[in-house]
Scaffold this active site. Structure first.
Site, PDB file in Angstrom:
ATOM      1  N   CYS A 160      11.970  53.696  49.902  1.00 27.91           N
ATOM      2  CA  CYS A 160      13.385  53.932  50.153  1.00 27.91           C
ATOM      3  C   CYS A 160      13.605  54.109  51.657  1.00 27.91           C
ATOM      4  O   CYS A 160      12.956  54.942  52.281  1.00 27.91           O
ATOM      5  CB  CYS A 160      13.870  55.173  49.412  1.00 27.91           C
ATOM      6  N   GLU A 186      52.448  22.451  45.643  1.00 27.97           N
ATOM      7  CA  GLU A 186      52.037  23.757  45.106  1.00 27.97           C
ATOM      8  C   GLU A 186      50.611  24.052  45.547  1.00 27.97           C
ATOM      9  O   GLU A 186      49.814  23.137  45.743  1.00 27.97           O
ATOM     10  CB  GLU A 186      52.066  23.726  43.562  1.00 27.97           C
ATOM     11  N   CYS A 212      15.459  53.572  44.051  1.00 31.48           N
ATOM     12  CA  CYS A 212      14.878  54.813  44.542  1.00 31.48           C
ATOM     13  C   CYS A 212      15.169  55.865  43.474  1.00 31.48           C
ATOM     14  O   CYS A 212      16.313  56.087  43.119  1.00 31.48           O
ATOM     15  CB  CYS A 212      15.532  55.208  45.867  1.00 31.48           C
ATOM     16  N   ASP A 256      42.289  28.079  42.332  1.00 32.11           N
ATOM     17  CA  ASP A 256      40.936  27.773  41.880  1.00 32.11           C
ATOM     18  C   ASP A 256      40.552  28.713  40.742  1.00 32.11           C
ATOM     19  O   ASP A 256      39.945  29.757  40.942  1.00 32.11           O
ATOM     20  CB  ASP A 256      39.964  27.943  43.052  1.00 32.11           C
ATOM     21  N   TYR A 290      52.248  27.084  36.057  1.00 29.23           N
ATOM     22  CA  TYR A 290      52.793  25.987  36.874  1.00 29.23           C
ATOM     23  C   TYR A 290      53.366  24.808  36.092  1.00 29.23           C
ATOM     24  O   TYR A 290      53.823  23.849  36.697  1.00 29.23           O
ATOM     25  CB  TYR A 290      51.747  25.478  37.878  1.00 29.23           C
ATOM     26  N   CYS A 318      14.784  57.970  52.180  1.00 26.75           N
ATOM     27  CA  CYS A 318      13.963  59.165  51.961  1.00 26.75           C
ATOM     28  C   CYS A 318      12.470  58.855  51.850  1.00 26.75           C
ATOM     29  O   CYS A 318      11.655  59.763  51.711  1.00 26.75           O
ATOM     30  CB  CYS A 318      14.434  59.904  50.705  1.00 26.75           C
ATOM     31  N   CYS A 335      17.904  61.955  47.128  1.00 28.48           N
ATOM     32  CA  CYS A 335      17.829  61.025  48.268  1.00 28.48           C
ATOM     33  C   CYS A 335      19.146  61.098  49.055  1.00 28.48           C
ATOM     34  O   CYS A 335      20.229  60.911  48.485  1.00 28.48           O
ATOM     35  CB  CYS A 335      17.600  59.610  47.740  1.00 28.48           C
ATOM     36  N   ARG A 395      41.606  24.559  28.276  1.00 28.99           N
ATOM     37  CA  ARG A 395      41.862  23.122  28.398  1.00 28.99           C
ATOM     38  C   ARG A 395      40.877  22.323  27.556  1.00 28.99           C
ATOM     39  O   ARG A 395      41.239  21.312  26.954  1.00 28.99           O
ATOM     40  CB  ARG A 395      41.752  22.732  29.873  1.00 28.99           C
ATOM     41  N   LYS A 454      46.861  24.843  44.995  1.00 31.33           N
ATOM     42  CA  LYS A 454      45.952  24.527  43.890  1.00 31.33           C
ATOM     43  C   LYS A 454      45.068  25.748  43.676  1.00 31.33           C
ATOM     44  O   LYS A 454      44.142  26.014  44.446  1.00 31.33           O
ATOM     45  CB  LYS A 454      45.114  23.293  44.220  1.00 31.33           C
ATOM     46  N   LYS A 462      42.404  18.031  48.307  1.00 33.87           N
ATOM     47  CA  LYS A 462      41.375  19.070  48.348  1.00 33.87           C
ATOM     48  C   LYS A 462      41.033  19.461  49.781  1.00 33.87           C
ATOM     49  O   LYS A 462      40.868  18.607  50.645  1.00 33.87           O
ATOM     50  CB  LYS A 462      40.095  18.556  47.643  1.00 33.87           C
TER      51      LYS A 462
HETATM   52  S1  IVH Z   1      49.050  20.513  37.518  1.00 29.73           S
HETATM   53  C1  IVH Z   1      49.004  16.788  35.174  1.00 29.73           C
HETATM   54  N1  IVH Z   1      49.293  22.451  39.289  1.00 29.73           N
HETATM   55  O1  IVH Z   1      43.772  21.800  38.982  1.00 29.73           O
HETATM   56  C2  IVH Z   1      49.088  18.110  35.793  1.00 29.73           C
HETATM   57  N2  IVH Z   1      47.136  22.032  38.343  1.00 29.73           N
HETATM   58  O2  IVH Z   1      42.564  19.121  39.189  1.00 29.73           O
HETATM   59  C3  IVH Z   1      47.775  18.772  35.897  1.00 29.73           C
HETATM   60  N3  IVH Z   1      45.387  23.528  39.130  1.00 29.73           N
HETATM   61  O3  IVH Z   1      43.361  21.146  35.556  1.00 29.73           O
HETATM   62  C4  IVH Z   1      47.769  20.144  36.369  1.00 29.73           C
HETATM   63  N4  IVH Z   1      46.667  24.732  40.469  1.00 29.73           N
HETATM   64  O4  IVH Z   1      43.231  23.574  36.392  1.00 29.73           O
HETATM   65  C5  IVH Z   1      48.458  21.773  38.478  1.00 29.73           C
HETATM   66  N5  IVH Z   1      49.661  24.134  40.832  1.00 29.73           N
HETATM   67  C6  IVH Z   1      48.820  23.468  40.019  1.00 29.73           C
HETATM   68  C7  IVH Z   1      47.446  23.784  39.915  1.00 29.73           C
HETATM   69  C8  IVH Z   1      46.631  23.035  39.061  1.00 29.73           C
HETATM   70  C9  IVH Z   1      45.441  24.563  39.985  1.00 29.73           C
HETATM   71  C10 IVH Z   1      44.147  23.049  38.467  1.00 29.73           C
HETATM   72  C11 IVH Z   1      44.294  22.858  36.978  1.00 29.73           C
HETATM   73  C12 IVH Z   1      44.056  21.400  36.739  1.00 29.73           C
HETATM   74  C13 IVH Z   1      43.260  21.006  37.939  1.00 29.73           C
HETATM   75  C14 IVH Z   1      43.464  19.543  38.240  1.00 29.73           C
END
Ligand code: IVH
Length: 669
Positions: free
Chosen positions: A408, A114, A426, A118, A227, A411, A431, A137, A116, A314
């Site tokens: 400015c 999946e 300004c 942000d 998710y 003008c 202007c 959380r 990740k 990452k």
């Molecule tokens: S699963 C045990 N799935 O990443 C399962 N987390 O570094 C934990 N995050 O706290 C979470 N996309 O804030 C999961 N597809 C995804 C995610 C995801 C972003 C974030 C989430 C989590 C952090 C873990």
């Protein structure tokens, strides 16, 4: 008490809105214009005001917030919210796979890969299929209860629509995020207002979720991808099945997940998204890899704070370095003067960067920028690149420290800096750069959406003395000959421009309110204002106390509105708009909004026996629909009378539903 007909209208509208939310936010396949959607929302709000008993726990108006939370109560997570171990390389990933297969005793394991996202992790509690609690959380064991703020998240279903989760008790978890467009808009607004900028969309999502006034959170336009699904033991056996169930229930689920058979497929997925991350309108910082089968996950268990069955891969940060050629200044519509870095063009994560905002004087000072410096540029997702640092070692000896302008650039007026403001302004109301920027804002898509009036055209018209303000737009008709005489304009484009200006007169009141450019009044605030004080007359008459009492409008915004309408120049502009027939009040009273028509486009063809074309058009428009002369993919329905010809053929070819006159009649009676 609401009559049966009103109750039905209300229920129909709520269903329609939930459906439109789902199509827009979860499927990215909207079936209605923004305007049409707003009209539906306004009607729901109006009905609730008249008949408060109609408002249920899943009312779509909760999405706009309104409640203030002084302190968020602490809540316990039934199941701890774990974090993930991070990996950064192929070798790490192979290690993970080896640990998994060794612990399971076989290597027949599928992974759910999946994106990740942000953002900020949240927990969502549903009971009887209804959203009852949202929480952060926190430390993983306990977090803050932020239900009111969570309810403002776009596309999050208040009630499960369908599938195995309908009516069920369960917990969903996901990531609240801010998309690139909202982030950019937010920072642009904050920059203009001299407020501190958010460093990235994640910080702004986190900051937004912690705000006490949920109406302000609503204006931030947060979104979510869900998710995880908990509390459905026995019914769903794998992560991909959980994704499917969540999707069916109406949750926004990220569409880019993939089931992978082994490390090779995982690496392909990772490579694809490391390269493709900039095509997404939101930030991702890696890929999450999960053992797909829940039975295998249980077998693997967790160590300390992270599960053994999942890992985060990452991505590496994206940075580039280049030479600062110079710093220019941009004058915004409020008069704020923003420094812009002019860079030696450098490729960065899929695009070539040659300019980057430097926000304000303090930012330039902190970096101690010299012209000729080697600077670092960073990009987070699809967001505007920013100058994140300077390589002082590489500074050429002759490099001069940069001196911020005090005049400015447009003008020449001396700039001032107000107490507590980061920006220099300004103060010249005429202007040229400000005048241009204000007209551009007025004509922009989210405001009056005037076709044919882009930046270049505005520049030309201002330079020729045809425009001094946005109100002058509505006098352009009188200058048709002069317009047509302008190079490259010609009859056709002038006609298009004038048509666009004419059409803009009927934009809804909240857009007009946004367009006139009152400081601090963005799109969201304009909608809130238009709902509470639905005409220029009421707004002008309101004092700061009345305005500040409007949900989502604090004293700062209230003061700004009072100041705007106290200014004779602004008053005169607004008066001229009203005199030219621009919408001056919200249309909430007499419209009979009908979800079947509202925001949708209809085409009339053939001979109708009971109506003239104009009568049929009026019936459609009265219900919030639009009538167009030609059939396209955007047409919702074709209404075909006797001897319908090519338009009917085209509708059939495109698969657009056709209504007979009888069917149309039964829809409107
Ligand atoms: S699963 C045990 N799935 O990443 C399962 N987390 O570094 C934990 N995050 O706290 C979470 N996309 O804030 C999961 N597809 C995804 C995610 C995801 C972003 C974030 C989430 C989590 C952090 C873990």
């Amino acid at each position: 008490m609401a009559s049966k007909a009103r109750q039905q209208e209300y229920a129909g509208l709520c269903r329609a809105i939930a459906e439109h939310d789902y199509r827009y936010y979860a499927l990215a396949d909207p079936a209605i214009s923004d305007e049409g959607y707003d009209t539906l929302m306004r009607r729901v709000a109006q009905l609730e005001e008249e008949y408060p008993e109609l408002r249920g726990p899943d009312s779509p108006t909760q999405r706009v917030g309104g409640g203030i939370t002084k302190e968020f109560p602490t809540v316990q997570h039934a199941v701890p919210m774990l974090s993930l171990a991070n990996t950064y390389s192929e070798a790490d990933l192979r290690d993970f796979h080896r640990r998994v297969t060794e612990a399971l005793g076989h290597d027949d394991v599928a992974y759910h890969a999946e994106l990740k996202i942000d953002g900020v992790a949240v927990s969502l509690q549903y009971e009887d299929g209804l959203l009852v609690r949202g929480a952060t959380r926190g430390d993983g064991t306990q977090g803050d209860e932020i239900t009111a703020n969570i309810r403002t998240v776009r596309g999050l279903p208040f009630r499960v629509l369908s599938g195995p989760l309908a009516g069920a008790r369960f917990e969903a978890r996901g990531e609240v995020y801010m998309d690139a467009h909202s982030f950019e808009r937010l920072n642009t607004e904050r920059e203009r207002d001299g407020e501190k900028l958010f460093a990235n969309p994640r910080n702004s999502a986190a900051g937004s979720l912690k705000m006490q006034d949920s109406a302000l959170v609503a204006a931030r336009g947060l979104r979510i991808f869900v998710y995880s699904l908990l509390g459905v033991e026995g019914a769903i056996h794998s992560q991909d099945a959980a994704f499917a169930a969540l999707r069916e229930a109406g949750f926004p689920v990220n569409p880019h997940a993939r089931l992978c058979a082994g490390v090779g497929e995982l690496l392909a997925f990772i490579d694809e998204w490391e390269a493709g991350r900039d095509t997404l309108p939101y930030d991702i910082d890696g890929v999450v890899i999960k053992v797909n089968e829940f039975a295998l996950q249980d077998k693997l268990g967790a160590i300390a704070k992270s599960p053994r069955w999942a890992i985060a891969y990452k991505f590496t940060a994206r940075k580039a370095s280049t030479v600062l050629r110079g710093i220019t200044f941009q004058v915004g519509r409020t008069g704020a003067v923003t420094p812009v870095a002019e860079l030696e063009p450098v490729p960065l994560a899929g695009s070539t960067i040659s300019r980057a905002t430097l926000h304000n004087e303090d930012f330039v000072r902190q970096l101690d920028l010299h012209i000729g410096d080697r600077v670092f540029i960073e990009k987070g997702g699809d967001v505007i690149p920013k100058v994140s640092g300077v390589d002082t070692e590489a500074r050429p000896p002759e490099a001069e420290p940069f001196v911020f302008t005090r005049e400015c650039p447009s003008c020449g007026t001396g700039l001032y800096r107000a107490e507590g403001d980061a920006a220099w302004f300004c103060g010249n109301p005429v202007c040229p750069a400000q005048v241009r920027a204000r007209i551009e804002h007025f004509a922009s898509r989210a405001a009056m959406d005037i076709e044919g009036l882009g930046e270049a055209v505005v520049d030309t018209l201002v330079a020729r003395g045809l425009l001094d303000s946005f109100a002058d737009l509505y006098d352009l008709y009188e200058h048709r000959a002069e317009l047509e005489a302008i190079d490259r304009f010609g009859e056709k484009s002038v006609a298009r421009l004038l048509d666009g200006i004419e059409a803009s007169k009927s934009r809804p009141f909240d857009r007009v309110l946004y367009a006139i450019g009152i400081r601090f009044v963005g799109e969201g605030t304009a909608r809130l204002l238009a709902r509470a004080l639905p005409s220029f007359e009421l707004l002008r008459a309101a004092d700061a106390v009345t305005l500040a009492a409007v949900p989502g409008v604090g004293p700062r915004i209230a003061d700004s509105i009072v100041r705007y309408f106290a200014d004779p120049h602004s008053r005169a502009l607004v008066d001229r708009l009203i005199a030219r027939g621009v919408t001056a009040e919200a249309d909430t009273q007499d419209a009979v909004l009908d979800p079947f028509f509202a925001g949708r486009t209809f085409v009339l063809t053939g001979t109708l026996t009971r109506f003239t074309r104009d009568e049929a058009r009026a019936e459609i428009e009265r219900r919030g629909g639009k009538v167009s002369g030609s059939v396209s993919a955007r047409t919702a329905h074709v209404i075909a009378g006797a001897e319908a010809g090519s338009k009917l053929d085209k509708a059939l070819a495109l698969g657009i539903p056709v209504l007979t006159e009888e069917e149309f009649l039964s829809r409107i009676t």
